[in-house]
Design an enzyme around this catalytic site. Structure first.
Site, mmCIF file in Angstrom:
data_model
loop_
_atom_site.group_PDB
_atom_site.id
_atom_site.type_symbol
_atom_site.label_atom_id
_atom_site.label_comp_id
_atom_site.label_asym_id
_atom_site.label_seq_id
_atom_site.Cartn_x
_atom_site.Cartn_y
_atom_site.Cartn_z
ATOM 1 C CB CYS A 1 25.274 4.263 -27.491
ATOM 2 S SG CYS A 1 23.808 4.622 -26.512
ATOM 3 C CB CYS B 1 22.305 3.244 -29.901
ATOM 4 S SG CYS B 1 22.341 3.273 -28.118
#
Length: 371
Positions: A101, A199
């Protein structure tokens, strides 16, 4: 930084990014906030708090006196991060979505968007630091000064172009100081709990979440001698070193190896994909859970090239002390091997092996095998 810049800050709704924006404005920079929305599948659920987070981020922007923009990167996140996340789990590995991410969303899609807005720098609330080496001119990624909060592990895939545009103001502070500053200037999220979930997806029952995307393939749970102890729900739902949620707590073995004892807990030790078998062992220090070497692939090096072979330190998972190791066989194809002086516990394919030279994070790769 002595000169003043137009800095775009990723405002998450949390206290770290809020204090980041405050510190930069206090230094005289032109600060603009961006709130990233990266998940849409169940945005109204109890686990996905993006709406609440945006309200918090907007309230912070109001207090600090900066503009904030709401940007949707959900398509990028699904294509670049979540699809790979599912592929890794389906292959029996345990990926770290925060690493991907950061590399694909926060420091690629977000960075590109910020540059289109005329930013000269971007900033986030990560606990890490950037330094330009006076001798080589290269940008270095350093650990955050608060050892309990250092996030350089998750940032190890950042490259020279990304680091040259990035600021990490709270990396110079301890978390207690960040909280103090937030309260001092009256930030509405000064006491907001830190996010610990996946995330952008949030904190949620993980097996239930994966069930929506990965088909269950139940199979046998066996010990190291091949005895059937129960059934698993699918190898994707388990990770090496896992102790909870095995459903075999009532099975005891007298005289377990290495003095583990009759009531020693069971741990996931191996996933055998060819037979869809989950192997478990009793005792935290069972030999099957200990590794002196690992192999990694898909390496990314902060300097743009691998470090020289030799003595370094590494983490094979985030919540771990640096372990002394020797780097060997780093090649141009992104593969390398590490040899550890002391055996490492539950080294897990799919997780990242990240190398350090003191406080400098050198980069790392995805663990492919261990022994």
């Amino acid at each position: 930084m002595n000169s003043k810049h137009r800095v775009v800050v990723g405002l998450s709704g949390g206290v770290d990014s809020a204090v980041t924006a405050h510190l930069l404005k206090k230094q005289g920079h032109e600060v603009v906030g961006i709130f990233m929305k990266n998940w849409e599948d169940d945005d109204d659920s109890e686990y996905c708090s993006s709406n609440i987070d945006f309200v918090d981020a907007a309230a912070v922007a109001d207090v600090i006196g900066i503009e904030i923009e709401h940007v949707n990167f959900a398509a990028d996140y699904r294509d670049r991060v979540f699809a790979e996340f599912l592929r890794e789990y389906q292959a029996g590995r345990t990926p770290n979505p925060d690493v991907l991410c950061n590399a694909e969303i926060k420091f690629k899609a977000f960075l590109d968007h910020a540059m289109r807005l005329g930013a000269e720098k971007i900033a986030t609330g990560h606990y890490a630091r950037v330094r330009q080496n006076a001798a080589t001119g290269l940008f270095e990624l350093l650990k955050g000064l608060d050892p309990s909060k250092d996030q350089s592990y998750f940032l190890h895939r950042l490259n020279q172009a990304q680091l040259s545009k990035t600021l990490f103001p709270v990396g110079e502070l301890h978390k207690t100081e960040v909280r103090r500053i937030a309260e001092e200037i009256g930030l509405p999220n000064a006491k907001k709990k830190d996010s610990t979930g996946i995330c952008f997806i949030g904190e949620r029952p993980f097996r239930e979440f994966l069930n929506r995307y990965i088909q269950k393939e139940p199979g046998f749970i066996k010990d190291e001698r091949g005895r059937v102890l129960g059934r698993h729900q699918g190898l994707s739902f388990y990770t090496l070193g896992q102790r909870q949620g095995l459903g075999i707590g009532g099975v005891k073995e007298k005289g377990a190896q290495r003095g583990a004892g009759e009531h020693a807990p069971w741990f996931v030790a191996r996933k055998e994909l060819d037979t869809n078998t989950l192997r478990v062992v009793q005792g935290h220090d069972h030999p099957w859970l200990l590794s002196h070497t690992l192999q990694a692939a898909d390496a990314s090096w902060v300097a743009g090239h691998p470090p020289a072979a030799g003595a370094l330190a590494a983490k094979s998972r985030y919540r771990q002390q640096d372990a002394a190791c020797t780097l060997a066989d780093a090649d141009a194809e992104g593969r390398f091997a590490l040899h550890f002086a002391e055996a490492q516990w539950a080294v897990t394919p799919g997780q990242s092996a990240v190398l350090y030279d003191g406080e400098v994070c050198l980069g790392g790769g995805v663990i492919s095998a261990c022994a």
